[in-house]
Design a protein around this motif. Structure first.
Motif, short mmCIF file in Angstrom:
data_model
loop_
_atom_site.label_atom_id
_atom_site.label_comp_id
_atom_site.label_asym_id
_atom_site.label_seq_id
_atom_site.Cartn_x
_atom_site.Cartn_y
_atom_site.Cartn_z
N ALA A 291 -101.82 36.83 4.98
CA ALA A 291 -102.51 35.95 4.03
C ALA A 291 -102.11 34.49 4.17
CB ALA A 291 -102.25 36.43 2.61
N ASP A 292 -100.87 34.24 4.55
CA ASP A 292 -100.41 32.85 4.64
C ASP A 292 -100.56 32.24 6.04
OD1 ASP A 292 -98.47 34.44 5.80
OD2 ASP A 292 -96.79 33.34 4.95
N GLU A 293 -101.17 32.96 6.97
CA GLU A 293 -101.34 32.43 8.32
C GLU A 293 -102.59 31.56 8.41
OE1 GLU A 293 -99.34 35.75 11.21
OE2 GLU A 293 -101.38 36.11 10.56
N ASN A 294 -102.47 30.48 9.13
CA ASN A 294 -103.60 29.59 9.39
C ASN A 294 -103.55 29.25 10.88
OD1 ASN A 294 -105.77 27.92 9.16
ND2 ASN A 294 -104.63 26.23 8.24
N TYR B 152 -99.94 35.84 15.73
CA TYR B 152 -100.14 36.36 14.38
C TYR B 152 -99.06 37.37 14.04
CZ TYR B 152 -102.50 39.70 17.41
OH TYR B 152 -102.79 40.57 18.43
N GLN B 153 -98.89 37.59 12.74
CA GLN B 153 -97.97 38.61 12.25
C GLN B 153 -98.63 39.96 12.40
OE1 GLN B 153 -95.92 38.06 8.35
NE2 GLN B 153 -97.18 39.78 7.77
#
Length: 76
Positions: free
Chosen positions: A2-5, A16-17
């Motif tokens: 959710a906090d990845e941009n 990415y995670q």
């Protein structure tokens, strides 16, 4: 996550995670799982992508995979 941009370049570089297993690779060797995935998503109707008898995707540039964004997800 959710906090990845992430930029497209970051996504391609797999920054990415989480993990992205795909049918035919060691983490998900069974191609028959594509049958279930295509049925659940109504993928042929919605995308036009078809599975051959050997479960190759047509057109050949098509890809599929499962995405797990949890921080604790990992390959075996």
């Amino acid at each position: 996550a959710a906090d990845e941009n992430l930029s497209i370049e970051d996504i391609i570089a797999e920054k990415y995670q989480g993990i992205r297993p795909a049918a035919g690779y060691p983490a998900q060797p069974d191609h028959t799982e594509k049958d279930t995935l295509f049925k659940l998503l109504d993928a042929e109707r919605l995308t036009g992508i078809q599975l051959t008898e050997s479960r190759a995707m047509m057109p050949g540039s098509s890809v599929s995979g499962l995405y797990f964004g949890h921080a604790d997800s990992h390959y075996f």
